[in-house]
Scaffold this active site. Structure first.
Site, PDB file in Angstrom:
ATOM      1  CE  LYS A  22       2.997   3.246   3.357  1.00 22.48           C
ATOM      2  NZ  LYS A  22       4.064   4.213   3.078  1.00 22.48           N
ATOM      3  NE  ARG A  27       7.143   2.031   7.675  1.00 18.51           N
ATOM      4  CZ  ARG A  27       7.810   2.157   6.534  1.00 18.51           C
ATOM      5  NH1 ARG A  27       8.790   1.347   6.246  1.00 18.51           N
ATOM      6  NH2 ARG A  27       7.512   3.101   5.680  1.00 18.51           N
ATOM      7  CG  ASP A  73       5.063   1.197  -3.129  1.00 13.37           C
ATOM      8  OD1 ASP A  73       6.294   1.047  -3.049  1.00 13.37           O
ATOM      9  OD2 ASP A  73       4.483   2.224  -2.722  1.00 13.37           O
TER      10      ASP A  73
HETATM   11  C1  UD1 Z   1       6.991   7.239  -2.663  1.00 14.19           C
HETATM   12  C2  UD1 Z   1       6.109   6.302  -1.896  1.00 14.19           C
HETATM   13  C3  UD1 Z   1       6.691   4.888  -1.930  1.00 14.19           C
HETATM   14  C4  UD1 Z   1       6.941   4.450  -3.379  1.00 14.19           C
HETATM   15  C5  UD1 Z   1       7.748   5.489  -4.141  1.00 14.19           C
HETATM   16  C6  UD1 Z   1       7.878   5.198  -5.620  1.00 14.19           C
HETATM   17  C7  UD1 Z   1       5.144   7.752  -0.212  1.00 14.19           C
HETATM   18  C8  UD1 Z   1       5.075   8.138   1.219  1.00 14.19           C
HETATM   19  N1  UD1 Z   1       6.020   6.777  -0.522  1.00 14.19           N
HETATM   20  O1  UD1 Z   1       8.259   7.259  -2.014  1.00 14.19           O
HETATM   21  O2  UD1 Z   1       5.757   4.011  -1.307  1.00 14.19           O
HETATM   22  O3  UD1 Z   1       7.650   3.235  -3.381  1.00 14.19           O
HETATM   23  O4  UD1 Z   1       7.125   6.793  -4.011  1.00 14.19           O
HETATM   24  O5  UD1 Z   1       6.619   5.100  -6.199  1.00 14.19           O
HETATM   25  O6  UD1 Z   1       4.418   8.258  -1.041  1.00 14.19           O
HETATM   26  N2  UD1 Z   1      14.978  10.387  -5.854  1.00 14.19           N
HETATM   27  C9  UD1 Z   1      16.087  11.178  -6.038  1.00 14.19           C
HETATM   28  N3  UD1 Z   1      16.118  12.436  -5.474  1.00 14.19           N
HETATM   29  C10 UD1 Z   1      15.080  12.927  -4.728  1.00 14.19           C
HETATM   30  C11 UD1 Z   1      13.961  12.103  -4.537  1.00 14.19           C
HETATM   31  C12 UD1 Z   1      13.924  10.836  -5.117  1.00 14.19           C
HETATM   32  O7  UD1 Z   1      17.039  10.777  -6.703  1.00 14.19           O
HETATM   33  O8  UD1 Z   1      15.169  14.066  -4.241  1.00 14.19           O
HETATM   34  C13 UD1 Z   1      14.924   9.025  -6.456  1.00 14.19           C
HETATM   35  C14 UD1 Z   1      14.833   7.916  -5.421  1.00 14.19           C
HETATM   36  O9  UD1 Z   1      16.102   7.549  -4.972  1.00 14.19           O
HETATM   37  C15 UD1 Z   1      14.151   6.825  -6.200  1.00 14.19           C
HETATM   38  C16 UD1 Z   1      13.224   7.584  -7.149  1.00 14.19           C
HETATM   39  O10 UD1 Z   1      13.727   8.922  -7.180  1.00 14.19           O
HETATM   40  O11 UD1 Z   1      15.078   6.093  -6.947  1.00 14.19           O
HETATM   41  C17 UD1 Z   1      11.772   7.606  -6.760  1.00 14.19           C
HETATM   42  O12 UD1 Z   1      11.671   8.000  -5.399  1.00 14.19           O
HETATM   43  P1  UD1 Z   1      10.425   8.824  -4.849  1.00 14.19           P
HETATM   44  O13 UD1 Z   1       9.335   8.891  -5.859  1.00 14.19           O
HETATM   45  O14 UD1 Z   1      10.915  10.101  -4.281  1.00 14.19           O
HETATM   46  O15 UD1 Z   1       9.955   7.898  -3.653  1.00 14.19           O
HETATM   47  P2  UD1 Z   1       9.292   8.426  -2.341  1.00 14.19           P
HETATM   48  O16 UD1 Z   1       8.537   9.677  -2.645  1.00 14.19           O
HETATM   49  O17 UD1 Z   1      10.262   8.415  -1.236  1.00 14.19           O
END
Ligand code: UD1
Length: 419
Positions: free
Chosen positions: A22, A397, A305
């Site tokens: 996914k 999902r 995850d």
């Molecule tokens: C992706 C995965 C999700 C997984 C997560 C962490 C996809 C579609 N989803 O989610 O399944 O659980 O990685 O491995 O690939 N953060 C910030 N600012 C930002 C972006 C992120 O502070 O601009 C923080 C988030 O709040 C969180 C951490 O960084 O605490 C990690 O998030 P992130 O790696 O961005 O998760 P996703 O990419 O949304």
């Protein structure tokens, strides 16, 4: 709303084939926006998140055709609306992945802010700051990110936090930018390597994907290609955990050990026997399970995850397992539900102490997010009697036909529609 009804106590045995990932499929679908030529993707999982992403791309004008099962050809020769509306973004936060490619290809993009999310705040500030560093003008009005950049330019950007979709978004924006972009403190997840490989096959010049420094040399155009999505490491880990927890014997086919080493290590520490032969893993959980401590962190550490699924298994392990969540602030919602099944779990801050071995007993529980749902499925498989899991739309999902795959392994599990 559909529910799952599980009669616990059956050992899983047999073979299962893992579907496409996914979290690789979602960014790679968005990569279609970067070229005017057709992009054919194979091993695309049949999941609701993939359907949502395809609907989003359709709405922008991307034409799609599926001539083979699990394959789709996307044609973004014409993009009518560089827009990701709230109605779709609110159901799937990964819609933010359209921002970078739209901006790179169309010079403008309007993407709704994702809004609240059950498992934590999950801001997108890093996506926005990175694009600004590449010369984009961005304002946030009426709940939308409005971005403009007639031409993005290469830049050096250091992420404040390691973000998976943030890294992917900036990588996709940089492939068509003028000059060289360097991304430091980049995420190293295997799905990023998969996206980079697809972009490379489309003609992008990317080095360092899989390390914390990714260097992208912009090119004027990308071409179409045919690309097979990598197998889903979280689905693999879920079946390994389910097989171990039920004291089963399962051959998991189409898996990748390199992408899952931390999970395999922890399952072995907990007493599962896992033998790897190429892309097949045989997992046997015939001995007594032992407590093991887990701390989630960015790849290559234990993935957030898989935290919830491991917790279900820990209820069956002798001793106290300390499970610490460091990525998301509110990713322990499955604890309350596991307690309804009789688990002995105490939460202190971002850690859960699971005391086992407990005999869980079936009850009605509610799925609160995608991986919490998978945790409850594993709990249902090991609980005495019947467990009914409500709100399984979360599960749909991210897992392809999970009840069919589990039934084929000997589980007693069925989907029932709501009355
Ligand atoms: C992706 C995965 C999700 C997984 C997560 C962490 C996809 C579609 N989803 O989610 O399944 O659980 O990685 O491995 O690939 N953060 C910030 N600012 C930002 C972006 C992120 O502070 O601009 C923080 C988030 O709040 C969180 C951490 O960084 O605490 C990690 O998030 P992130 O790696 O961005 O998760 P996703 O990419 O949304």
């Amino acid at each position: 709303m559909d529910k799952l009804v599980i009669e616990g106590g059956h050992r899983l045995h047999g073979e299962v084939r893992i579907s496409g990932a996914k979290n690789a499929a979602l960014p790679i679908l968005c990569a279609s926006l970067l070229t005017a030529e057709p992009l054919t993707l194979t091993n695309v999982p049949r999941l609701n998140d993939v359907r949502t992403m395809r609907a989003l791309l359709s709405q922008m004008g991307v034409r799609q055709q599926s001539d083979e099962p699990d394959a789709v050809t996307l044609d973004a020769s014409q993009i009518d609306w560089p827009l990701a509306p709230y109605e779709l973004v609110k159901t799937m936060r990964a819609s933010i992945l359209a921002l970078g490619p739209l901006l790179a290809r169309c010079g403008e993009a309007r993407v709704s802010l994702p809004g609240g999310c059950a498992i934590g705040l999950r801001p997108v500030d890093q996506h926005v700051k990175g694009l600004q560093a590449m010369g984009a003008e961005i304002d946030l009005t009426h709940g939308y990110i409005n971005a403009r950049a007639p031409r993005l330019r290469g830049a050096s950007f250091v992420f404040d936090v390691v973000t998976v979709t943030g890294t992917e978004n900036l990588m996709m924006a940089a492939v068509l930018a003028d000059g060289v972009t360097t991304l430091d403190n980049a995420a190293r997840e295997p799905e990023i390597v998969d996206l980079a490989a697809c972009l490379g096959a489309m003609g992008a010049k990317i080095s360092g994907a899989g390390s914390d420094r990714i260097v992208i040399e912009g090119v004027p155009h990308l071409r179409g290609t045919r690309y097979a999505i990598m197998p889903d490491r979280i689905e693999t880990g879920t079946f390994l955990a389910a097989a171990s927890a039920t004291h089963g014997d399962v051959l998991v086919r189409g898996a990748s050990i390199d992408a899952l080493a931390a999970v395999v290590d922890k399952l072995r520490e907990a007493g599962a026997r896992i033998d790897v032969d190429g892309d097949a893993m045989r997992v046997r959980g015939n001995g007594e399970l032992r407590a093991a401590n887990v701390r989630t962190a960015p790849f290559p550490a234990f993935p957030t995850d898989m935290q919830a699924q491991f917790m279900a298994l820990a209820t069956r392990a002798a001793g106290a397992s300390v499970i610490t969540e460091t990525i998301f602030e509110n990713r322990m919602m499955h604890v309350q539900e596991l307690k309804r099944l009789g688990a002995d779990i105490e939460v202190e801050g971002n850690a859960a102490i699971v005391r086992g071995a407990t005999r869980l007993t079936g009850a009605n529980v509610m799925a609160t997010d995608l991986r919490a749902s998978a945790c409850l499925v594993i709990a249902g498989l090991i609980a005495d009697g019947e467990t009914t899991i409500d709100r399984i739309y979360h599960l749909d999902r991210g897992y392809e036909r999970i009840e069919e795959k589990l039934s084929a392994l000997g589980a007693s599990i069925r989907r029932v529609g709501s009355t």
